[in-house]
Design an enzyme around this catalytic site. Structure first.
Site, PDB file in Angstrom:
ATOM      1  N   SER A 146      40.202  33.421  40.495  1.00 15.82           N
ATOM      2  CA  SER A 146      38.892  32.792  40.240  1.00 15.82           C
ATOM      3  C   SER A 146      39.064  31.756  39.146  1.00 15.82           C
ATOM      4  CB  SER A 146      37.886  33.857  39.784  1.00 15.82           C
ATOM      5  OG  SER A 146      36.733  33.240  39.230  1.00 15.82           O
ATOM      6  N   TYR A 159      35.879  40.321  33.974  1.00 12.47           N
ATOM      7  CA  TYR A 159      36.220  39.643  35.226  1.00 12.47           C
ATOM      8  C   TYR A 159      37.257  38.544  34.976  1.00 12.47           C
ATOM      9  CZ  TYR A 159      35.416  37.051  39.607  1.00 12.47           C
ATOM     10  OH  TYR A 159      35.564  36.402  40.814  1.00 12.47           O
TER      11      TYR A 159
HETATM   12  N1  LIG Z   1      32.213  33.925  46.349  1.00 14.36           N
HETATM   13  C1  LIG Z   1      32.653  33.182  45.357  1.00 14.36           C
HETATM   14  O1  LIG Z   1      32.038  32.159  45.060  1.00 14.36           O
HETATM   15  C2  LIG Z   1      33.926  33.531  44.614  1.00 14.36           C
HETATM   16  C3  LIG Z   1      34.360  32.659  43.609  1.00 14.36           C
HETATM   17  C4  LIG Z   1      35.532  32.943  42.917  1.00 14.36           C
HETATM   18  C5  LIG Z   1      36.266  34.081  43.253  1.00 14.36           C
HETATM   19  N2  LIG Z   1      35.798  34.929  44.220  1.00 14.36           N
HETATM   20  C6  LIG Z   1      36.630  36.107  44.539  1.00 14.36           C
HETATM   21  O2  LIG Z   1      36.709  36.218  45.939  1.00 14.36           O
HETATM   22  C7  LIG Z   1      36.907  37.582  46.316  1.00 14.36           C
HETATM   23  C8  LIG Z   1      35.892  37.975  47.356  1.00 14.36           C
HETATM   24  O3  LIG Z   1      34.602  37.842  46.772  1.00 14.36           O
HETATM   25  P1  LIG Z   1      33.271  37.637  47.655  1.00 14.36           P
HETATM   26  O4  LIG Z   1      32.510  36.545  47.010  1.00 14.36           O
HETATM   27  O5  LIG Z   1      33.590  37.556  49.089  1.00 14.36           O
HETATM   28  O6  LIG Z   1      32.510  38.974  47.266  1.00 14.36           O
HETATM   29  P2  LIG Z   1      31.996  40.168  48.188  1.00 14.36           P
HETATM   30  O7  LIG Z   1      31.259  41.073  47.249  1.00 14.36           O
HETATM   31  O8  LIG Z   1      31.297  39.637  49.385  1.00 14.36           O
HETATM   32  O9  LIG Z   1      33.341  40.838  48.639  1.00 14.36           O
HETATM   33  C9  LIG Z   1      34.070  41.683  47.810  1.00 14.36           C
HETATM   34  C10 LIG Z   1      34.654  42.756  48.693  1.00 14.36           C
HETATM   35  O10 LIG Z   1      35.424  43.626  47.879  1.00 14.36           O
HETATM   36  C11 LIG Z   1      35.167  44.938  48.310  1.00 14.36           C
HETATM   37  N3  LIG Z   1      35.474  45.851  47.224  1.00 14.36           N
HETATM   38  C12 LIG Z   1      34.785  46.037  46.070  1.00 14.36           C
HETATM   39  N4  LIG Z   1      35.363  47.018  45.361  1.00 14.36           N
HETATM   40  C13 LIG Z   1      36.424  47.458  46.076  1.00 14.36           C
HETATM   41  C14 LIG Z   1      37.389  48.482  45.892  1.00 14.36           C
HETATM   42  N5  LIG Z   1      37.350  49.271  44.810  1.00 14.36           N
HETATM   43  N6  LIG Z   1      38.324  48.678  46.837  1.00 14.36           N
HETATM   44  C15 LIG Z   1      38.349  47.890  47.953  1.00 14.36           C
HETATM   45  N7  LIG Z   1      37.464  46.921  48.189  1.00 14.36           N
HETATM   46  C16 LIG Z   1      36.512  46.706  47.259  1.00 14.36           C
HETATM   47  C17 LIG Z   1      33.684  44.937  48.667  1.00 14.36           C
HETATM   48  O11 LIG Z   1      33.343  46.051  49.489  1.00 14.36           O
HETATM   49  C18 LIG Z   1      33.564  43.611  49.375  1.00 14.36           C
HETATM   50  O12 LIG Z   1      33.833  43.710  50.755  1.00 14.36           O
HETATM   51  C19 LIG Z   1      36.826  38.374  45.012  1.00 14.36           C
HETATM   52  O13 LIG Z   1      38.133  38.642  44.549  1.00 14.36           O
HETATM   53  C20 LIG Z   1      36.110  37.439  44.070  1.00 14.36           C
HETATM   54  O14 LIG Z   1      36.430  37.718  42.733  1.00 14.36           O
HETATM   55  C21 LIG Z   1      34.653  34.685  44.899  1.00 14.36           C
END
Ligand SMILES: NC(=O)c1ccc[n+]([C@@H]2O[C@H](COP(=O)([O-])OP(=O)(O)OC[C@H]3O[C@@H](n4cnc5c(N)ncnc54)[C@H](O)[C@@H]3O)[C@@H](O)[C@H]2O)c1
Length: 252
Positions: A146, A159
């Protein structure tokens, strides 16, 4: 494009917003995909959608904070598809900014849980994956990072620290096992319009869009395209890097 024909890909956190897009893209590229997620029903649903579209996948309940659960995910991959070629560590504990505060105020239980899922969980996947990949002459790992792990933020200390650790983990794995054919890289998404992100107020989304150098915000498919390239032969000479995919928000 079918760059992953005959390959087995494990998605750790493959059923959320970005994870679903990545799971589907890896399957479209020809990989047999093991979709692991804390939400086991959602993982099975993503696997079913992949199968309906003509791909191969299974869904598995996974808790990245539980070493036995991570080991079981990789055991299922071996038992079902015979090995592992690619891993995408993507699942994350994401606390809201009202809970993940600054270094003085962050709750220690939240700090511990965030690091357990986002960082130690990725280490556990690495530990499970590397020996399996070495058996097959190499493989590729992608960790979702991130911008919070690269630039400073006044809050979200847990985070941000977890994601900075992930960047270091990729460099470590690349250096330690690169000569044996293992590659490890990070993708650092900007604001991606997952269902949760779409729930933001319109003026907040407008503000975030104004910070990019793009006419639009991101989609899960933007991240999936980078992940697919990195684990494919097209990424064969890329190792130990963190790629920012954010519409030109964070420029270095
Ligand atoms: N969406 C954004 O804008 C964004 C920006 C920067 C980074 N990210 C990163 O992208 C990745 C996905 O995020 P997202 O936005 O799709 O969020 P999201 O909440 O839609 O997806 C996160 C997923 O992780 C799973 N999860 C949570 N805890 C867990 C655990 N203990 N074991 C296994 N799975 C687990 C959840 O069930 C979910 O399916 C993350 O690593 C997040 O930090 C997202």
């Amino acid at each position: 494009m079918k760059r992953l024909e005959g390959k087995v890909a494990v998605m750790a956190g493959g059923a959320g917003g970005i994870g679903t897009g990545c799971s589907k893209r890896l399957a479209q590229e020809g990989a047999r995909v093991v979709v692991g997620d804390l939400d086991g029903a959602a993982a099975e649903a993503v696997a079913a959608q992949i199968a309906e579209a003509g791909g191969q996948a299974i869904g598995v309940a996974l808790d990245l904070a539980d070493p036995a659960s991570v080991a079981a995910l990789f055991d299922r991959a071996v038992a079902t598809y015979g090995g592992v070629d690619a891993v995408h560590c993507n699942g994350a504990a994401i606390a809201d900014i009202a809970s993940d505060l600054d270094a003085l105020e962050v709750d220690l239980a939240l700090w511990d849980h965030t690091l357990a899922v986002n960082l130690t969980g990725y280490l556990l996947c690495t530990r499970a994956a590397v020996p399996l990949m070495l058996e097959r002459g190499g493989g590729a790992i992608v960790y979702t990072s991130s911008g919070a792990g690269i630039s400073g933020e006044k809050t979200r200390v847990a985070y941000g620290v977890s994601k900075a650790g992930v960047n270091a983990l990729a460099r470590h794995v690349a250096l330690r096992w690169g000569k044996q054919g293992i590659r490890a890289n990070c993708v650092s998404p900007g604001l991606v319009l997952t269902p949760a992100a779409r729930a933001n107020a319109a003026d907040r989304l407008d503000l975030l869009l104004s910070l990019t150098s793009s006419p639009r915000l991101g989609e899960p498919e933007d991240i999936a395209a980078m992940v697919a390239m990195l684990v494919s032969p097209d990424g064969e000479w890329i190792n130990g890097q963190t790629y920012v995919v954010d519409g030109g928000m964070l420029m270095r």
